[in-house]
Structure formats: structure tokens, C-alpha cells
Design an enzyme around this catalytic site. Structure first.
Site, PDB file in Angstrom:
ATOM      1  N   GLU A 237      45.285   7.152  50.867  1.00 10.94           N
ATOM      2  CA  GLU A 237      43.831   7.332  51.030  1.00 10.94           C
ATOM      3  C   GLU A 237      43.531   8.389  52.080  1.00 10.94           C
ATOM      4  O   GLU A 237      42.635   9.215  51.908  1.00 10.94           O
ATOM      5  CB  GLU A 237      43.162   6.008  51.416  1.00 10.94           C
ATOM      6  CG  GLU A 237      43.367   4.882  50.407  1.00 10.94           C
ATOM      7  CD  GLU A 237      42.887   5.249  49.031  1.00 10.94           C
ATOM      8  OE1 GLU A 237      42.016   6.120  48.917  1.00 10.94           O
ATOM      9  OE2 GLU A 237      43.404   4.704  48.048  1.00 10.94           O
TER      10      GLU A 237
ATOM     11  N   ASP B   7      49.819  10.748  46.832  1.00 11.07           N
ATOM     12  CA  ASP B   7      51.006   9.882  46.761  1.00 11.07           C
ATOM     13  C   ASP B   7      52.149  10.430  47.610  1.00 11.07           C
ATOM     14  O   ASP B   7      52.794   9.695  48.358  1.00 11.07           O
ATOM     15  CB  ASP B   7      51.483   9.745  45.301  1.00 11.07           C
ATOM     16  CG  ASP B   7      50.645   8.754  44.496  1.00 11.07           C
ATOM     17  OD1 ASP B   7      49.900   7.955  45.103  1.00 11.07           O
ATOM     18  OD2 ASP B   7      50.742   8.777  43.247  1.00 11.07           O
TER      19      ASP B   7
HETATM   20 ZN   LIG Z   1      44.087   8.195  45.094  1.00 17.16          ZN
END
Ligand SMILES: [Zn+2]
Length: 700
Positions: A540, A604
Site C-alpha cells: 500500500e 508488490d
Molecule cells: Zn495494490
């Protein structure tokens, strides 16, 4: 739009199974607004079987398939036995640890709702959730009513005298995908201001691509859609011949709107979504629509300027408004009315809706049991009243404290990371650090709960409750126009198994629903906790600095704070990621769209790296021992890998390849670790192994 998505908490349904749950169409509309622009972080899509609520351990060695070399295919090594032991339940389109957690959460919510329904609590908000749930579970009343709860709206459509009446009717049906979306949003260029906004919408299928692609599968799906639309008209009482013609009208109108719509990839570029105009300019784009009447019927008569997110769409809308006759428009409006509301009507409507959207489009075999659907609807419509009760039972102050601590550690790791980047100038680093320091951390639930006083909920009127809840939410959002930005607002409800970053607020948000085992367990071994929840937090946070997020500054303004050279360096690194993922197959002959998924893949990669740095820092000076024959580093990465264990139906994989900015779970595991020297060291992978990429991608 960013704000649109975030403020659309009302019909938010990302975590419940995409296709089987009711507002899934709305979910897609909103989810991809949000996914694409506001970066929902994790689609740990939720599916379920009747829940066992015992908490699973954070990593489970029984899930490993030790016959697979982790250096060849880490996902199958980490998840292989889980994949074999966990077939997709018939009412699900996919099944994962996130789905299981979502089911567990819903089992607890059911208890809360049944108690609220039985006791008639004194607290007005708790009484509302009990009444809402009771009305939803009252199948007998719902069956007896048939389509009559839609009668007033149907009469309004049938009674239209000319196409000039479309605006008035559209205004009376908020959040039902009529033509376009009317919303409030933060001004992209002045994040302190909330302004009005209109955006493309108006389709029945999940995306414009469904109308324009010419491959055999797309043609077949459109044919099935036509049959479904016809069926729904027949359920409203039309003869098959009339219904078939009406379905053709719907398809013509929606295809014209689709042709004027931006693609998912285009929508990832915020610059393409910002066109501030005067009201007169909008009226000139689409003079065939009665804007004055529309704004006045939606209680916004004073709108003088607004963001027109997709101007070409409004030109296309105008052309189709002029071209099609009144009868075709009546068909279009009746279809959208019944389509938006079918899940809340009698069984004939619910089943027909499920047959197309659940089965044909997404591959589910059975409808979810009623109680699960009703729990999800309550969460959609009264999410913060239900969430308040959920948090009391499922989220301890200790869990909140530990999560806050972990977020801080990940942010400190990012600070060190930014300072150490070899490719970024000190000038841009300074700006990046300013932005990082301005990120607001929201953990678990809002500080101030939403007030539902103005929303009337009746214990015997399911459809009425839904319509009133939609109007309440629509008015709540439009009511923000011209007022100061509420930075405390949440775009997800507390029980949600998901997380997001909002670039316009510059905040990261982790609902209590995801801060649960097996993703997060304050009492468990640190290594897998950091590998799993730590990587989610890092994900995030990295969204603030992915290809979209980096275009917004610390205050949430769309403003370029990069030097030209640093911007080019970023793009070069991001294109490595795009090239990497474009090689992977999503399903059959469809490859991952590297442009659509770029932001998520960058997040990621950054997320796991930041989690590793934070964990290393946190465990400095501690003596870490192997457990069950696995080193601490191996446990960290297995924690990450097992977070992605999932089985997904081919139909849903196909749909996600078109609309979901996340890569399939297998590649969210393998795509990331194959770029990680720490992973390769932990499992002693040799050069040339599939999990050791020769050309390592690294952005952050
Ligand atoms: Zn995301």
C-alpha cells in the site's frame, strides 16, 4: 476516479465473491475505479464455505508441496498441497485464504446481525442493522412481492413523454448505472476542494472491452448477454418477441456508450481523467441531455463547474441520445432498473441474474446461501454501523497497537530505501521523503462513525431499504461538494478483507477485517507476520510511489515533483516490470496485460522488499532459530507465498485479465520472488533457475 471509488463505500463489494454476490456489477464499476485509480491493494477475493471460525496458523507446513523445488516454482511449493485440498466451493468463483477469512468474518457478522434482529437493541444504529437484516432474510414477503417493489420506478419510465424526460428519470435512479456517474471528488489540482464530477458508466457488462472485442469467446458472451437481457424483460411481463427487440435496443445503446468509453489502461493515467469545465461546456458536449433538470432533481442546482472525467464519452452519449428513439430508451432504462435490483427481488429475478453473471460470466455453480448475501448487503448499505459492532468483537486494542507499530517500521524502511537509491537525485529524494512523511496511517476503523440517522430502514421492506440506502449514500457523497475535505473518511468498511491507498488523501488504510489470522497474528512468529501483513503494508505504501501514485504530491495534488531525469529513470525501471509480467499467461491464450497491472506489480515488488528490510531491522540483535526445519528467512518468504494460495475458475480468470489491475495470485508470488536476491539466498537458488531472473527488475 480516485475519489469516486473511495467514496463509494456504499456498494463496495470487492471482497465478496465477484460474481455471486449481488451488487457485483456495481462492485466492478467501483472496484475498478478504485482498483485502477485509487489502488486497492489486495484483492484477496472472498469466497466461502460454511465457516469454521478457529484461526488457522499464520503459515501451515501441510500446505507446502515439498516435491516442488521452490527455486523452480515457489507458488506451487508454498501452496501446492493447499491447492489440492481446497477445491473451489460451488458458490464461489475463486477460493483462497482471503476468501476463507472473509467467510469467517461473515459468520461473525451473522451472529451480530441475528442478535441485533432478535433483541431490538436500544441503540438506533444497531437497531437499523437488525431490521435491515431481518427484512433481507424475510423470503416470504420478498417472494410475495415479485417485481412490485419496482413498480413506481417502472411507471415513471413507461410514462415518459419524450426523450427530454430521460434526465429526470435518471436522477431518480442513483447508483444504478444509468448512462453516467455523478459524483463528488477532490479537485485533482487542488486537493483541499471537493468538486462535482461526471464520468463514464451506463454498461451492463463489466467493461467496454466486452462490447468491442471480436474474438469468438467475446462474441459468444455477448450472445448470452442478449438472451439474459431478454429473459429479464420477460420476467417484467413482456412477450418474448417484444423482449427480444428490447434486448437489441439495450445492446445498441450500450455498445455506443462502450465505444465512447476510456479503456482500463487509459483510466490508470490520472491526467486523462481530469478536465475541469464550466457547466456550459458540459452542456455543449452533450446538449441532448437535460442537465439543468438533472442537477436540480439531484439537489445540486448550483453546480457551476465540475470535472468531466471522460469528455469523449459524453460526446458519444449525446450522439446515441439523438439517434435512438424514445421506445429504445425506455427499454434501456427498464433494463438498468431491473439489472441493478434483481438480487434483492424474488427468486425468479435472483436466479436469472445469477445464471448469467454468476455462472456464465464468472463460472460459479451455485448461489451463495441467503444469509451470506444478506450479511454482504448489510455491510454494503450500513457498513459502519455493522462495522462498529464487528470491531468490538474482533479487533483488540493490542492488535491495533501492533499493526500501527508494524506500519511505522515499514515507513522507516521506506525512508532508508529512498535515501539509498542510486538512481534518484537528492532533489527528488527530498520530495519523495516529504510525501512519505505526510502519509496518514489508518488502522482498523474510522475515528468517527458515520451517522445513519437520516436513513429509514423498515423491517418488512427489503427493496425499499436498498433504494433508500442508495439514495442516502448518493446524497451523502454529493453533499460533500463545496465543503472541506474529510480526511478521516474511509473507503472500505471495517470487516473488509482488503486494503487500499488513496493518492488524493495520501493515506494507507487497513480495515480490521484483514488484520486477522492467517494474514496477521500479533501472537505469532515475526517472520511470516512480516512476510505476509508486512508485505501488504509495504504494498500500500509503495502505491504512493507507483506509476500513478508518483504523479500526486504530499498533499494529494496531481503535480509533477520529479526532475525530468529522475522521471525517465523511474519509467525505465517500471517498464522492466511491465515487460516481465507481460510474458506470463493469465488463462488459456490470454497473457497478463503488463500496462494494466503495472502499478500493482510495482507495489508488490516494493512491498515485499520493504517488509524484509523492516523485519531485518526489527530482529536485529535477536537470535532467530529455525522452526520445523525452516530458517527464519524461509519462513518469511513462505508467509508471503502462502498469502497468495488460491484456486480461481477459468471464467473469472478471463474476466480479471480484462478488468483487474492485479496480476493472478501465482504471479504475485513468483513474479516478485524471482526479483529478490534475499529469496534466492534463503532457498539457495542457483543462477538460471526460473525463480532467479537474469535481468532483475527493481523500482523501489
Ligand atoms: Zn495494490
Amino acid at each position: 476516479m480516485f475519489a469516486q471509488s473511495l467514496s463509494n463505500a456504499m456498494e463496495w463489494e470487492i471482497t465478496t465473491s465477484a460474481a455471486t454476490s449481488p451488487g457485483w456489477r456495481t462492485m466492478f464499476r467501483i472496484a475498478f475505479a478504485m482498483l485502477a485509480l485509487a489502488s486497492i491493494l489486495i484483492t484477496r477475493a472472498a469466497q466461502s464455505q460454511d465457516a469454521a471460525t478457529a484461526h488457522p496458523p499464520i503459515i501451515n507446513l501441510d500446505n507446502l508441496d515439498r516435491s516442488v523445488d521452490p527455486c523452480t516454482d515457489f507458488f506451487t511449493y508454498a501452496c501446492g498441497n493447499w491447492l489440492k485440498k481446497n477445491p473451489i466451493p460451488p458458490d464461489k468463483t475463486s477460493w483462497s485464504l482471503g476468501s476463507k477469512l472473509d467467510d469467517d468474518n461473515r459468520a461473525l457478522l451473522r451472529q451480530i446481525l441475528e442478535e441485533a434482529a432478535a433483541a431490538g437493541p436500544a441503540d438506533p444504529a444497531q437497531k437499523k442493522i437488525g431490521d435491515y437484516y431481518s427484512a433481507c432474510m424475510d423470503e416470504k414477503t420478498i417472494e410475495a412481492a415479485g417485481s412490485t417493489p419496482l413498480k413506481a420506478s417502472l411507471d415513471r419510465i413507461i410514462g415518459m413523454r419524450s426523450k427530454r424526460d430521460i434526465a429526470r428519470v435518471a436522477a431518480s435512479m442513483p447508483s444504478q448505472s444509468i448512462l453516467f456517474d455523478f459524483e463528488s471528488d477532490q479537485d485533482f489540482k487542488d486537493s483541499t476542494q471537493v468538486i462535482a464530477e461526471v464520468d463514464q458508466d451506463g454498461l451492463g457488462l463489466p467493461d467496454r472491452d466486452y462490447y468491442v472485442k471480436t474474438d469468438a469467446k467475446s462474441v459468444e458472451l455477448r450472445q448470452a448477454y442478449l438472451v439474459h437481457v431478454q429473459k429479464m424483460f420477460e420476467l417484467l411481463g413482456d412477450s418474448p418477441g417484444v423482449a427480444a427487440n428490447e434486448a437489441q435496443s439495450v445492446m445498441r445503446i450500450e455498445t455506443a456508450l462502450a465505444n465512447g468509453s476510456l479503456t482500463q489502461v487509459e483510466r490508470r493515467d490520472p491526467k486523462l481523467l481530469y478536465h475541469k469545465m464550466t457547466r456550459e461546456q458540459l452542456e455543449a458536449l452533450a446538449p441532448a441531455f437535460q442537465w439543468k433538470e438533472y442537477f436540480s432533481e439531484t439537489s445540486q442546482p448550483e453546480v457551476q463547474s465540475l470535472n468531466v472525467a471522460a469528455p469523449e464519452f459524453f460526446k458519444a452519449m449525446n450522439a446515441v441520445l439523438e439517434r435512438e428513439d424514445l421506445e429504445s430508451w425506455k427499454a434501456y432504462l427498464r433494463w438498468h432498473l431491473v439489472n441493478a435490483n434483481a438480487p434483492y427481488l424474488s427468486a425468479a429475478f435472483v436466479n436469472a441474474d445469477f445464471d448469467f453473471f454468476g455462472k456464465t460470466l464468472s463460472g460459479a455453480q451455485e448461489l451463495e446461501p441467503r444469509w451470506k448475501r444478506c450479511v454482504s448487503y448489510t455491510d454494503n448499505h450500513l457498513g459502519e454501523a455493522l462495522g462498529q459492532a464487528y470491531v468490538q468483537r474482533a479487533f483488540s486494542p493490542e492488535a491495533k497497537r501492533r499493526a500501527q507499530e508494524m506500519v511505522k517500521e515499514i515507513e522507516q524502511a521506506m525512508e532508508r530505501d529512498i535515501q539509498s537509491l542510486s538512481w534518484m537525485s537528492p532533489e527528488t529524494k527530498q520530495k519523495a521523503l516529504e510525501k512519505l512523511h505526510a502519509v496518514a496511517n489508518k488502522i482498523g476503523y474510522p475515528d468517527k462513525w458515520r451517522d445513519y440517522t437520516a436513513l429509514t430502514i423498515a423491517r418488512d421492506d427489503e427493496m425499499g431499504n436498498v433504494l433508500r440506502a442508495r439514495t442516502f449514500e448518493f446524497n451523502r457523497r454529493l453533499g460533500k461538494i463545496g465543503k472541506p475535505v474529510d480526511r478521516g473518511e474511509w473507503g472500505m468498511t471495517p470487516p473488509t478483507v482488503n486494503a487500499y491507498y488513496n493518492p488524493q488523501i495520501n493515506d494507507i488504510n487497513f480495515p480490521a477485517g484483514i488484520l486477522q489470522p492467517p494474514f496477521f497474528d500479533p501472537s505469532a512468529d515475526d517472520a511470516p507476520n512480516y512476510g505476509d501483513m508486512g508485505a501488504t503494508i509495504g504494498h500500500e505504501l509503495t502505491h504512493g510511489f507507483d506509476d500513478e501514485g508518483r504523479q500526486f504530491d504530499a498533499q494529494g495534488n496531481l503535480r509533477d515533483w520529479w526532475t525530468t531525469v529522475d522521471g525517465k529513470q523511474f519509467e525505465q525501471r517500471a517498464s522492466c516490470v511491465s515487460d516481465q509480467y507481460s510474458q506470463y499467461v493469465a488463462v488459456d491464450d490470454i497473457k497478463i496485460n503488463g500496462q494494466l497491472t503495472m502499478g500493482e506489480n510495482v507495489a508488490d515488488l516494493g512491498g515485499l522488499m520493504l517488509a524484509y528490510m523492516a523485519w531485518q531491522d526489527e530482529s536485529r540483535g535477536k537470535k532467530l532459530e529455525p522452526i520445523d526445519g525452516l530458517t527464519p528467512d524461509q519462513r518469511f518468504f513462505i508467509g508471503y507465498g502462502q498469502g497468495w494460495c488460491s484456486n480461481t475458475r477459468d471464467e473469472t480468470k478471463r474476466m480479471y485479465a480484462t478488468i483487474d489491475p492485479h496480476s493472478p495470485d501465482k504471479y504475485r508470488a513468483n513474479g516478485v520472488v524471482s526479483n529478490s536476491p534475499e529469496f534466492q539466498k534463503a532457498f539457495q537458488c542457483k543462477a538460471g533457475s526460473p525463480m532467479v531472473r537474469e535481468n532483475r527488475c527493481r523500482v523501489w
